[in-house]
Scaffold this motif. Structure first.
Motif: not given
Length: 157
Positions: A27-32
């Motif tokens: 989730q955090i990686g995709k948002q980044s």
């Protein structure tokens, strides 16, 4: 006495914890990655990891190696990264730092050198390194032409 790890005895809470942490990383990686695309910044392991610290409510972010090891995140990274597919000219690149007139000794270049070896050496350099070397060579030539013209006219006095 050594203890062996047995998959049959693996605690259930460990699987749940791993699944939770893995989905958090995705989730955090995709948002980044999505934010980097919006900004127009390059999508690299480092830029994703740095931006993830800003996005993460906990402030931890994700480690660059997490991108490589998490299958979902790695696939998403490969889809959007332009640097992932780039290939370097050579892994054993001989260039180590910026070029200056001091570390390139143009006066030591011999006219009867092996052109094939020289060509191979230049093919290993990147475009930026070749441009820098060409600029330095032109400066060297211009300086020596000025010295030669000056000494030539001084010889008539």
């Amino acid at each position: 006495m050594s203890q062996t790890f047995n998959l049959k005895n693996e605690p259930v809470w460990l699987k749940e914890s791993h699944k939770r942490r893995s989905s958090r990383s995705v989730q955090i990686g995709k948002q980044s990655i999505d934010q980097l695309i919006k900004k127009g910044d390059p999508i690299t392991y480092t830029t994703i990891a740095e931006l993830s610290k800003e996005i993460d409510p906990e402030g931890k972010g994700i480690h660059p190696n997490t991108i490589r090891t998490n299958e979902q995140l790695y696939e998403y990274y490969k889809q959007h990264s332009k640097t992932h597919k780039q290939k370097k000219n050579s892994k054993n690149n001989t260039f180590n730092g910026s070029l200056t007139n001091e570390n390139i000794e143009f006066h030591k270049i011999k006219p009867n050198r092996n052109i094939d070896n020289t060509r191979r050496k230049y093919l290993k350099l990147s475009k930026e390194e070749l441009v820098q070397r060409l600029i330095l060579a032109e400066e060297y030539i211009a300086e020596n032409n000025t010295k030669w013209v000056t000494s030539y006219f001084e010889s008539f006095k």
